[in-house]
Scaffold this active site. Structure first.
Site, PDB file in Angstrom:
ATOM      1  N   ARG A 157       8.948  21.278 102.879  1.00  0.00           N
ATOM      2  CA  ARG A 157       9.431  21.491 101.683  1.00  0.00           C
ATOM      3  C   ARG A 157      10.931  21.881 102.143  1.00  0.00           C
ATOM      4  NH1 ARG A 157       3.650  20.713 100.179  1.00  0.00           N
ATOM      5  NH2 ARG A 157       3.384  22.881 100.451  1.00  0.00           N
TER       6      ARG A 157
ATOM      7  N   PHE B 114       4.671   7.032 101.167  1.00  0.00           N
ATOM      8  CA  PHE B 114       3.464   8.202 101.086  1.00  0.00           C
ATOM      9  C   PHE B 114       3.586   9.472 100.347  1.00  0.00           C
ATOM     10  CE2 PHE B 114       3.599   5.798 105.211  1.00  0.00           C
ATOM     11  CZ  PHE B 114       1.792   5.109 104.801  1.00  0.00           C
TER      12      PHE B 114
ATOM     13  N   ASP C 198       3.533   5.524  97.198  1.00  0.00           N
ATOM     14  CA  ASP C 198       2.580   5.681  96.961  1.00  0.00           C
ATOM     15  C   ASP C 198       0.896   4.656  97.049  1.00  0.00           C
ATOM     16  OD1 ASP C 198       0.775   8.340  97.695  1.00  0.00           O
ATOM     17  OD2 ASP C 198      -0.174   7.580  97.075  1.00  0.00           O
ATOM     18  N   SER C 199       0.158   4.290  97.748  1.00  0.00           N
ATOM     19  CA  SER C 199      -0.800   3.045  97.365  1.00  0.00           C
ATOM     20  C   SER C 199      -1.195   3.864  96.149  1.00  0.00           C
ATOM     21  CB  SER C 199      -1.517   3.578  97.767  1.00  0.00           C
ATOM     22  OG  SER C 199      -2.649   3.856  99.037  1.00  0.00           O
TER      23      SER C 199
ATOM     24  N   ALA D  33       1.973   0.344 101.865  1.00  0.00           N
ATOM     25  CA  ALA D  33       3.800   1.494 102.285  1.00  0.00           C
ATOM     26  C   ALA D  33       3.826   0.292 103.416  1.00  0.00           C
ATOM     27  CB  ALA D  33       3.228   1.950 102.778  1.00  0.00           C
TER      28      ALA D  33
ATOM     29  N   ASP E  93       5.193  10.199 105.499  1.00  0.00           N
ATOM     30  CA  ASP E  93       4.278  11.411 105.673  1.00  0.00           C
ATOM     31  C   ASP E  93       3.164  10.369 105.530  1.00  0.00           C
ATOM     32  OD1 ASP E  93       2.392  13.314 106.236  1.00  0.00           O
ATOM     33  OD2 ASP E  93       3.211  14.164 104.005  1.00  0.00           O
TER      34      ASP E  93
ATOM     35  N   CYS F 217      -0.351  13.672 110.744  1.00  0.00           N
ATOM     36  CA  CYS F 217      -0.760  14.867 111.085  1.00  0.00           C
ATOM     37  C   CYS F 217      -2.283  14.435 111.658  1.00  0.00           C
ATOM     38  CB  CYS F 217      -1.350  15.046 109.552  1.00  0.00           C
ATOM     39  SG  CYS F 217      -2.288  13.865 108.440  1.00  0.00           S
TER      40      CYS F 217
END
Ligand code: SAH
Length: 392
Positions: free
Chosen positions: A210, A226, A248-249, A276, A296, A336
């Site tokens: 961020r 995302f 985003d979904s 996405a 992300d 991640c």
């Protein structure tokens, strides 16, 4: 008599290096009948006492070390003391935020325990039989930390069933949470829905990213893929981005992003609700392009077994992103998945750039912030990796 887990010959090496995990295949025998979560003495095949661990009879991860000193007693004072010490190690972070991970499992000597602080509320996740065994001690210790008004349980994420535990959520200590919790990080405020949101409600682990977005968004058109509740989008908009698109979904995540834009007094920009993989293709087909793209995705490889499939997904996403990038643009791309190494991730992204016929240079790397530390004896704690790439 204390129950004892005796290791197979040669399997004491990792314990001697202070690695906290004992897999079922390393255990030769159990002397006694320890219940789930009970503390067992761990010895080498020759009977040398190596420490104490929490026993998980239903898990492949059969025991997790509490201590590598066999003379240390595992009791309430030890567990509570670890909670307090973990919180204290984060005290410098209070200068920039009132939201932080205060207990990060093995990295804080508390395997299976995650505790995230959001202002005066703490959200806790107990993910192992040993953590469950000490739930009251942990809850009391968290509640006793300065300024804490409530402890809320979100033991419904990741891995509990592997430990033979059912999901559990709800207030543990103190008042129920307010209808909205707003945290402050640097000069931004975010609404955190920790009773229903993903993870424990906010991606604390992207704090350093961020801060980086704030330095890169000025004068650029931005795609935040995302986006979840739009933390990157808010910062980009506030930092001088000329246009921001969030993708985003999850409709509720996008609603959260609208709320966060409102709280911070910025324009929410364009929002796209959808998958996405499909939406990035649609953007490309419409000849859209951007100067700064954040990518992300959620953990695409849940376990080692999913790495190959995840690799293809990462490649696909990064290929699409590379094609959507304007000349001179910047791609911030993340993984991640703990099972995908830094090295593998970089190779996948390199393959994607090559296929997209884009020359890109690494101009920065990102990883999990200081409240998600990685013990030298437990490299598995490292899971988040990010590349900042500048395209020609
Ligand atoms: N960058 C965010 C965190 C992203 S978490 C932040 O800093 O707050 C991953 C997000 O991906 C979640 O919001 C989830 O809803 C979304 N997601 C998962 N699968 C998706 C898909 N196939 N397409 C689009 N979004 C997806």
């Amino acid at each position: 008599m204390e129950a004892t887990l005796v290791l197979r010959p040669g399997r004491d090496k990792s314990v001697r290096r202070h690695h906290p995990w004992i897999f079922s295949g390393s255990a030769a025998q159990i002397d006694g009948t320890p219940s789930a979560g009970a503390t067992v003495l761990v010895t080498s095949a020759s009977g040398e006492r190596l420490g104490r661990a929490a026993y998980s009879p239903d898990s492949r991860l059969r025991a997790r070390m509490w201590t590598f000193d066999a003379d240390t007693v595992v009791d309430e004072a030890l567990i509570a003391g670890r909670v307090v010490a973990a919180a204290q190690r984060r005290r410098d972070l209070a200068a920039i935020t009132d939201a932080m991970r205060i207990v990060f499992s093995e990295a804080d000597g508390l395997p299976g325990v995650i505790a995230d602080r959001y202002g005066d509320a703490i959200v806790v996740q107990l993910g192992s039989a040993g953590a469950e065994r000490w739930r009251d001690t942990i809850a009391d210790a968290l509640m006793a930390l300065p300024g804490v008004r409530c402890v809320y349980e979100r033991s419904d994420v990741d891995g509990r069933e592997r430990e033979g535990l059912s999901p559990r959520t709800g207030p543990m200590r103190g008042d129920g949470p307010d209808s909205e919790t707003v945290i402050t990080e640097r000069s931004y405020r975010y609404s955190v829905g920790f009773t229903a949101g993903q993870k424990t409600g906010f991606y604390l682990d992207q704090r350093d990213a961020r801060a980086t977005v704030a330095t890169m968004a000025a004068g650029r058109t931005v795609l935040n893929a995302f986006s979840y509740t739009g933390a990157f989008s808010v910062i980009a908009a506030a930092s001088g981005a000329t246009a921001v698109t969030s993708l985003d979904s999850s409709g509720s995540a996008l609603a959260g992003a609208r709320r966060n834009a409102e709280i911070n007094g910025v324009d929410v920009g364009e929002q796209i609700e959808g998958d996405a993989f499909a939406e990035l293709r649609t953007l490309r087909d419409r000849a859209r392009s951007f100067d700064l793209i954040m990518l992300d995705p959620p953990k695409l490889a849940q376990t080692e077994a999913h790495v190959a499939r995840a690799t293809r997904a990462y490649k696909d996403l990064n290929l699409l992103a590379a094609k959507l990038l304007n000349p001179g643009g910047i791609l911030m791309t993340f993984s991640c998945s703990g099972g995908v190494s830094d090295d593998l991730f970089q190779k996948v992204v390199a393959g994607a750039a090559l296929d997209a016929k884009r020359n890109m240079r690494i101009v920065g790397k990102l990883t999990q912030p200081s409240d998600h530390p990685v013990p030298l004896s437990f490299p598995e704690a490292a899971y988040l990796k990010g590349l900042i790439l500048a395209a020609e």
